[in-house]
Structures are given as structure tokens and as C-alpha cells.
Design a protein around this motif. Structure first.
Motif, PDB file in Angstrom:
ATOM      1  N   ALA A 160      11.088 -19.175  12.883  1.00  0.00           N
ATOM      2  CA  ALA A 160      11.971 -18.654  13.937  1.00  0.00           C
ATOM      3  C   ALA A 160      13.310 -18.181  13.396  1.00  0.00           C
ATOM      4  O   ALA A 160      14.285 -18.066  14.141  1.00  0.00           O
ATOM      5  CB  ALA A 160      12.199 -19.702  15.030  1.00  0.00           C
ATOM      6  N   GLY A 161      13.341 -17.875  12.108  1.00  0.00           N
ATOM      7  CA  GLY A 161      14.582 -17.436  11.486  1.00  0.00           C
ATOM      8  C   GLY A 161      14.662 -15.929  11.352  1.00  0.00           C
ATOM      9  O   GLY A 161      14.213 -15.177  12.228  1.00  0.00           O
ATOM     10  N   GLU A 162      15.196 -15.479  10.228  1.00  0.00           N
ATOM     11  CA  GLU A 162      15.375 -14.049  10.004  1.00  0.00           C
ATOM     12  C   GLU A 162      14.039 -13.299   9.995  1.00  0.00           C
ATOM     13  O   GLU A 162      13.922 -12.211  10.579  1.00  0.00           O
ATOM     14  CB  GLU A 162      16.097 -13.834   8.666  1.00  0.00           C
ATOM     15  N   ILE A 163      13.028 -13.891   9.357  1.00  0.00           N
ATOM     16  CA  ILE A 163      11.749 -13.211   9.222  1.00  0.00           C
ATOM     17  C   ILE A 163      11.070 -13.020  10.572  1.00  0.00           C
ATOM     18  O   ILE A 163      10.753 -11.893  10.982  1.00  0.00           O
ATOM     19  CB  ILE A 163      10.820 -14.002   8.281  1.00  0.00           C
ATOM     20  N   GLU A 164      10.846 -14.106  11.271  1.00  0.00           N
ATOM     21  CA  GLU A 164      10.082 -14.010  12.517  1.00  0.00           C
ATOM     22  C   GLU A 164      10.862 -13.304  13.619  1.00  0.00           C
ATOM     23  O   GLU A 164      10.283 -12.572  14.432  1.00  0.00           O
ATOM     24  CB  GLU A 164       9.638 -15.396  12.970  1.00  0.00           C
ATOM     25  N   THR A 165      12.159 -13.493  13.655  1.00  0.00           N
ATOM     26  CA  THR A 165      12.962 -12.784  14.653  1.00  0.00           C
ATOM     27  C   THR A 165      12.899 -11.285  14.403  1.00  0.00           C
ATOM     28  O   THR A 165      12.776 -10.484  15.347  1.00  0.00           O
ATOM     29  CB  THR A 165      14.414 -13.276  14.639  1.00  0.00           C
ATOM     30  N   SER A 166      12.936 -10.886  13.135  1.00  0.00           N
ATOM     31  CA  SER A 166      12.816  -9.466  12.801  1.00  0.00           C
ATOM     32  C   SER A 166      11.460  -8.924  13.231  1.00  0.00           C
ATOM     33  O   SER A 166      11.363  -7.809  13.775  1.00  0.00           O
ATOM     34  CB  SER A 166      12.994  -9.262  11.293  1.00  0.00           C
ATOM     35  N   ARG A 167      10.409  -9.700  12.993  1.00  0.00           N
ATOM     36  CA  ARG A 167       9.069  -9.259  13.349  1.00  0.00           C
ATOM     37  C   ARG A 167       8.935  -9.010  14.847  1.00  0.00           C
ATOM     38  O   ARG A 167       8.378  -8.002  15.281  1.00  0.00           O
ATOM     39  CB  ARG A 167       8.040 -10.318  12.925  1.00  0.00           C
ATOM     40  N   ILE A 168       9.439  -9.925  15.662  1.00  0.00           N
ATOM     41  CA  ILE A 168       9.301  -9.783  17.113  1.00  0.00           C
ATOM     42  C   ILE A 168      10.273  -8.731  17.647  1.00  0.00           C
ATOM     43  O   ILE A 168       9.958  -8.018  18.606  1.00  0.00           O
ATOM     44  CB  ILE A 168       9.497 -11.133  17.821  1.00  0.00           C
ATOM     45  N   LEU A 169      11.423  -8.570  17.028  1.00  0.00           N
ATOM     46  CA  LEU A 169      12.334  -7.485  17.412  1.00  0.00           C
ATOM     47  C   LEU A 169      11.654  -6.132  17.221  1.00  0.00           C
ATOM     48  O   LEU A 169      11.876  -5.197  18.002  1.00  0.00           O
ATOM     49  CB  LEU A 169      13.611  -7.540  16.579  1.00  0.00           C
ATOM     50  N   HIS A 170      10.818  -6.036  16.201  1.00  0.00           N
ATOM     51  CA  HIS A 170      10.123  -4.778  15.931  1.00  0.00           C
ATOM     52  C   HIS A 170       8.999  -4.520  16.927  1.00  0.00           C
ATOM     53  O   HIS A 170       8.877  -3.410  17.453  1.00  0.00           O
ATOM     54  CB  HIS A 170       9.571  -4.793  14.509  1.00  0.00           C
ATOM     55  N   THR A 171       8.168  -5.532  17.183  1.00  0.00           N
ATOM     56  CA  THR A 171       6.958  -5.300  17.980  1.00  0.00           C
ATOM     57  C   THR A 171       7.120  -5.619  19.467  1.00  0.00           C
ATOM     58  O   THR A 171       6.493  -4.972  20.305  1.00  0.00           O
ATOM     59  CB  THR A 171       5.787  -6.137  17.437  1.00  0.00           C
ATOM     60  N   HIS A 172       7.934  -6.620  19.795  1.00  0.00           N
ATOM     61  CA  HIS A 172       8.081  -7.063  21.191  1.00  0.00           C
ATOM     62  C   HIS A 172       9.557  -7.372  21.488  1.00  0.00           C
ATOM     63  O   HIS A 172       9.910  -8.505  21.800  1.00  0.00           O
ATOM     64  CB  HIS A 172       7.238  -8.316  21.448  1.00  0.00           C
ATOM     65  N   PRO A 173      10.429  -6.372  21.367  1.00  0.00           N
ATOM     66  CA  PRO A 173      11.870  -6.636  21.516  1.00  0.00           C
ATOM     67  C   PRO A 173      12.244  -7.227  22.876  1.00  0.00           C
ATOM     68  O   PRO A 173      13.225  -7.966  22.977  1.00  0.00           O
ATOM     69  CB  PRO A 173      12.499  -5.256  21.320  1.00  0.00           C
ATOM     70  N   HIS A 174      11.460  -6.921  23.902  1.00  0.00           N
ATOM     71  CA  HIS A 174      11.765  -7.427  25.238  1.00  0.00           C
ATOM     72  C   HIS A 174      11.570  -8.935  25.352  1.00  0.00           C
ATOM     73  O   HIS A 174      12.040  -9.554  26.320  1.00  0.00           O
ATOM     74  CB  HIS A 174      10.894  -6.726  26.272  1.00  0.00           C
ATOM     75  N   LEU A 175      10.890  -9.541  24.367  1.00  0.00           N
ATOM     76  CA  LEU A 175      10.646 -10.983  24.393  1.00  0.00           C
ATOM     77  C   LEU A 175      11.687 -11.780  23.614  1.00  0.00           C
ATOM     78  O   LEU A 175      11.646 -13.013  23.611  1.00  0.00           O
ATOM     79  CB  LEU A 175       9.257 -11.296  23.835  1.00  0.00           C
ATOM     80  N   VAL A 176      12.614 -11.098  22.957  1.00  0.00           N
ATOM     81  CA  VAL A 176      13.656 -11.778  22.177  1.00  0.00           C
ATOM     82  C   VAL A 176      14.864 -12.030  23.070  1.00  0.00           C
ATOM     83  O   VAL A 176      15.460 -11.092  23.597  1.00  0.00           O
ATOM     84  CB  VAL A 176      14.057 -10.955  20.937  1.00  0.00           C
TER      85      VAL A 176
END
Length: 240
Positions: A160-176
């Protein structure tokens, strides 16, 4: 070829193109106060679907549940036993083998040690039982741990750090939902802890503040490429 979207005739026709299937494994697990509980599943499924756009592949419906020990006391986590997880993997492979598939890749977005070992043990049992199949069990972390280091700024970043937050920002930004604080938990050395949330209150291991959608896109592209390379290597081995 996304199995859950196919008709039976489309599935049958797909067997003429490939006998390889990707099986994404995830979890229902806390990912801080800013990422969805389905983060691991979303990550693995996206990579599998995008790999299938590059080379002919079947993509099985994702397994949404995993074995989650360190986060079991955090709100929202739903953990299953390693025995159940291994049995699910074996049953899915056996069923797909019965449908004509022969090469199986379990890609897990959840990197818990017991979770990964359960999948690996199940894979070993499968190849011992069936001489006509190949099986790979790999985590996204394994695929990108070396080359991905040039993208990520946070040493030791994982959950849930830089890596995973970046991944979800890319594919599902509305869920961040914003950014959780930076956190690096410390557990007692060698001691088994019942309530791990006591030592890991925020559920983050890394720095979400350094995340960006651009980093997420680069990481995903890397993972897709590495997964396709793995599949082609497996298929080449089957042909020899």
C-alpha cells in the motif's frame, strides 16, 4: 481471451490459438486508508488482461481471496486458509486441463509468504500428478523486483505504499482516496504476534506520498512484458 466474457464456442475456437491460461490470484485485504480492499486482485487481473492483448492467452476469472496473516486483524481483510487456497488452485487447473489447456500460470498480486507457498505447493502437486502440463507460480513482486527499482524512490516499499498506490492511480484512479501517511512497521524479533495491527496501525509499508499514475503505468508495462516473456519461455519448453 477473457474467459468470463467468452461464449462456449469462442472458448472452443480459442483452443486452436493457445493452450495457455493465466490465473490471477489476489486478496480481500486492507491497503491502508486510501486503497481498496481489492488492490491485489485488481493489479494481477489488469496485468493478465493486458498480456493477453500482446500474445494469444486465456485469462481465467480472478480468485479474489487469499491467505493474509499480517493483516488479518485490520478492518476489511478476509483471509482464507492455505489449504483452501491450494485446493482452489488445484481444482481450477484440473478443470481447465479437462477443457484442453496445458500451460498454467498463477500470477498473484498478493505476496504474503504463506499465500505464495500454498500456491507453490499446489503447483508442485499438480506437476507430479499430470505429466502433460507445465505450471508457473509467480508474484508480481518477483517479476519486477530488479528492473522496477529504477522507478520507485522509496527503499523497502511494499504494501500500500508508493508501488501499489501508483498502480491503482494508473488503472483505477477513482478508487484512490487521498494518501495514507508513510509507515514502516516494526514487529518484535522472532515473536509471533496475535494482534499485528498493534505494531502496524496504518496498514501501509512504504510511502504512498511518492506515488504517481505515471509510475504506475511504467510498472504495469514492465510487469506485462515480463509476464509475456515467461509465457513464451514456457510455451517454447512445451514445444521442445
Amino acid at each position: 481471451m477473457i474467459i468470463e466474457e467468452m461464449t462456449m464456442t469462442e472458448f472452443e475456437a480459442g483452443l486452436a490459438q493457445t493452450r495457455t491460461v493465466l490465473i490471477p490470484f489476489g486478496s480481500v485485504e486492507e491497503h491502508g486508508s486510501h486503497l481498496p480492499l481489492s488492490t491485489d486482485t485488481l493489479e494481477a487481473y489488469e496485468v493478465c488482461k493486458k498480456a493477453s492483448l500482446i500474445t494469444p492467452l486465456f485469462v481465467a476469472p480472478p480468485v479474489h481471496y487469499g491467505n493474509c496473516r499480517s493483516t488479518a486483524r485490520h478492518p476489511g481483510t478476509i483471509s482464507i486458509s492455505t489449504q483452501t487456497l491450494g485446493a482452489l488452485f488445484q481444482d481450477i487447473v484440473i478443470a481447465l486441463r479437462g477443457q484442453g489447456l496445458r500451460s498454467f500460470v498463477a500470477l498473484t498480486g498478493h505476496a504474503g509468504g504463506a499465500h505464495r507457498m500454498a500456491l507453490q505447493d499446489a503447483g508442485e502437486a499438480l506437476i507430479a500428478r499430470f505429466a502433460d502440463i507445465t505450471v508457473a507460480v509467480v508474484s508480481e513482486f518477483d517479476l519486477a523486483q530488479d528492473e522496477g527499482r529504477d522507478i520507485i524512490e522509496t527503499p523497502g516499499d511494499s504494501h500500500a505504499g508508493e508501488i501499489e498506490t501508483s498502480r491503482i492511480l494508473h488503472t483505477h484512479p477513482h478508487l484512490v482516496k487521498g494518501r495514507a501517511p508513510r509507515e514502516f512497521p516494526h514487529f518484535p524479533n522472532g515473536m509471533l504476534v496475535r494482534d499485528k495491527r498493534r505494531y502496524w496501525p496504518g496498514g501501509v509499508w512504504g510511502d504512498p506520498g511518492k506515488a504517481s499514475a505515471e509510475k504506475g503505468a511504467r510498472l504495469e508495462n514492465l510487469l506485462v512484458r515480463k509476464l509475456v516473456e515467461l509465457v513464451r519461455e514456457m510455451e517454447k519448453g512445451c514445444d521442445e
